[in-house]
Write a protein that holds these residues in place. Structure first.
Motif, short mmCIF file in Angstrom:
data_model
loop_
_atom_site.label_atom_id
_atom_site.label_comp_id
_atom_site.label_asym_id
_atom_site.label_seq_id
_atom_site.Cartn_x
_atom_site.Cartn_y
_atom_site.Cartn_z
N ASP A 32 -7.87 -6.30 9.00
CA ASP A 32 -6.63 -6.42 9.77
C ASP A 32 -5.46 -6.53 8.80
OD1 ASP A 32 -4.92 -6.52 11.94
OD2 ASP A 32 -6.01 -8.12 12.95
N GLU A 33 -4.29 -6.19 9.30
CA GLU A 33 -3.04 -6.33 8.55
C GLU A 33 -2.05 -7.10 9.40
OE1 GLU A 33 0.47 -3.68 6.36
OE2 GLU A 33 -1.08 -2.68 7.56
N SER A 66 12.57 -4.41 2.74
CA SER A 66 12.02 -5.67 2.28
C SER A 66 10.91 -6.02 3.25
CB SER A 66 13.10 -6.76 2.29
OG SER A 66 12.54 -8.04 2.07
N LEU A 67 9.68 -6.17 2.74
CA LEU A 67 8.52 -6.27 3.62
C LEU A 67 7.50 -7.23 3.04
CD1 LEU A 67 6.88 -5.12 6.09
CD2 LEU A 67 6.05 -3.36 4.51
N LEU A 68 7.05 -8.17 3.86
CA LEU A 68 5.97 -9.08 3.45
C LEU A 68 4.81 -8.92 4.41
CD1 LEU A 68 5.06 -11.39 1.55
CD2 LEU A 68 5.92 -13.00 3.28
N THR A 69 3.65 -8.56 3.87
CA THR A 69 2.45 -8.35 4.69
C THR A 69 1.26 -9.01 4.01
OG1 THR A 69 1.82 -6.28 3.55
CG2 THR A 69 3.30 -6.09 5.45
N VAL A 70 0.23 -9.24 4.81
CA VAL A 70 -1.05 -9.69 4.26
C VAL A 70 -2.16 -8.88 4.94
CG1 VAL A 70 -1.18 -11.64 5.88
CG2 VAL A 70 -2.57 -11.66 3.80
N LYS A 71 -3.05 -8.32 4.13
CA LYS A 71 -4.17 -7.54 4.62
C LYS A 71 -5.47 -8.23 4.21
CE LYS A 71 -1.69 -3.17 3.84
NZ LYS A 71 -1.73 -1.84 3.16
N VAL A 72 -6.43 -8.22 5.10
CA VAL A 72 -7.71 -8.84 4.80
C VAL A 72 -8.85 -7.90 5.18
CG1 VAL A 72 -7.83 -10.00 7.06
CG2 VAL A 72 -9.15 -10.91 5.13
N ARG A 73 -9.89 -7.89 4.36
CA ARG A 73 -11.11 -7.18 4.74
C ARG A 73 -12.32 -8.04 4.36
NH1 ARG A 73 -12.86 -3.27 0.22
NH2 ARG A 73 -11.16 -3.30 -1.29
N GLU A 87 -9.43 -15.55 11.01
CA GLU A 87 -8.71 -15.04 12.18
C GLU A 87 -7.33 -14.54 11.78
OE1 GLU A 87 -7.69 -16.11 16.83
OE2 GLU A 87 -8.17 -17.76 15.46
N ALA A 88 -6.99 -13.34 12.28
CA ALA A 88 -5.66 -12.75 12.09
C ALA A 88 -4.95 -12.73 13.44
CB ALA A 88 -5.77 -11.34 11.54
N LYS A 89 -3.68 -13.10 13.43
CA LYS A 89 -2.88 -13.09 14.65
C LYS A 89 -1.65 -12.22 14.44
CE LYS A 89 -4.23 -17.80 16.00
NZ LYS A 89 -3.75 -19.18 16.26
N ASN A 90 -1.50 -11.20 15.29
CA ASN A 90 -0.33 -10.34 15.26
C ASN A 90 0.46 -10.56 16.54
OD1 ASN A 90 -0.30 -8.33 12.85
ND2 ASN A 90 -2.45 -8.37 13.49
#
Length: 293
Positions: free
Chosen positions: A177-178, A192-199, A33-36
């Motif tokens: 999702d990202e 300055s950017l922190l992200t996580v992407k999942v497929r 599960e991704a939560k934005n």
């Protein structure tokens, strides 16, 4: 892709999307599960500052956003969130990146004073996510209770490698999702950017946690953690095969220019096009391992 075709692909893979309003799915023993969520408000930021022991925070902190992957059989939860990433930033406590104006560079200002930068204003973090085995009864309602074995988790160096061929195959992407965890534009002096992407595909899931820094005219820094899990591979204790590959890259604009690359910051807006130009500082592959306590 229309909804019918998507439904057929999900059914063929034995996957089920989460209820409407939630972003994620259940597949092959995994709950993902991704939560934005919106950025933290002022009271929440003040609470975080107190808990982290700092008076400095990124401009945009998505404190309620997260990515969570739970392995139903073992109870393993791998998760990503901004608070833990900033906790790691505070612990690493890098010196501030020097800029042309050095110690007198004061791009952050308060109503009655300007602030000399004596901390890592880039919010560089060594964070690679967190992993726990959830106690019985604390898993999501769609997740069965984990085994009762007393296990601890750790990452150990491995000769195994992420199967890039499997990732580049034409398997359908069942879910993508990202999640942005935090962002700061350095007062228009970079990013300055922190992200996580999942497929998620029928036979595996893959994610990329990325910290991307560009201090215009000075420095670029890229810290990537790629994580990969092929479905159906578990050890005798039921722990799934999960690999992560950590790669840190860093380079100055001066060094790039000396090697014949552009020195204009506008040429480096996309980290995907930058990574191969930055020298590798550290690289390793590890496998998730369990042990009895």
């Amino acid at each position: 892709m229309d909804e019918q075709e998507r439904g057929r692909e999900l059914k063929a893979a034995g996957a089920e999307l989460l209820p409407e309003g939630r972003s994620g799915l259940c597949i092959r023993g995994w709950f993902i599960e991704a939560k934005n969520k919106p950025i933290l408000n002022s009271p929440s930021l003040q609470d975080w500052e107190k808990r982290l022991g700092t008076s400095h925070m990124p401009e945009m902190v998505f404190g309620d956003s997260s990515l969570e992957l739970v392995h139903i059989g073992s109870g393993i939860k791998i998760h990503f969130n901004a608070f833990e990433a900033l906790h790691n930033w505070k612990q690493e406590s890098l010196p501030p990146v020097e800029v042309p104006a050095a110690a007198k560079w004061k791009f952050r200002s308060k109503p009655v004073q300007q602030v000399i930068l004596d901390y890592d204003y880039t919010f560089t973090t060594p964070y690679c996510g967190s992993e726990v085995i959830e106690p019985r009864g604390e898993t999501n309602s769609k997740v069965k209770e984990p085994k009762a074995d007393s296990l601890e988790l750790q990452w150990v160096d491995s000769d195994d490698r992420i199967d890039l061929a499997a990732l580049s195959s034409k398997e359908p992407i069942l879910f993508y999702d990202e999640v942005i965890l935090y962002e700061d534009e350095l007062a228009d002096n970079g990013i300055s950017l922190l992200t996580v992407k999942v497929r998620v595909m029928p036979n595996c899931w893959f994610l990329l946690l990325r910290f991307w820094l560009r201090v215009d005219g000075v420095l670029m820094r890229l810290r990537d953690c790629r994580m990969y899990c092929p479905f159906g591979f578990e050890d005798p204790s039921g722990i799934p095969l999960v690999l992560h590959e950590i790669c840190w890259r860093e380079g100055t604009f001066q060094d790039l220019a000396a090697r014949g690359f552009p020195s204009d910051s506008a040429a480096y807006s996309d980290p995907n096009h930058v990574s191969h130009r930055l020298p590798i500082l550290m690289q390793k592959t590890q496998k998730l391992h369990s042990f009895q306590v």
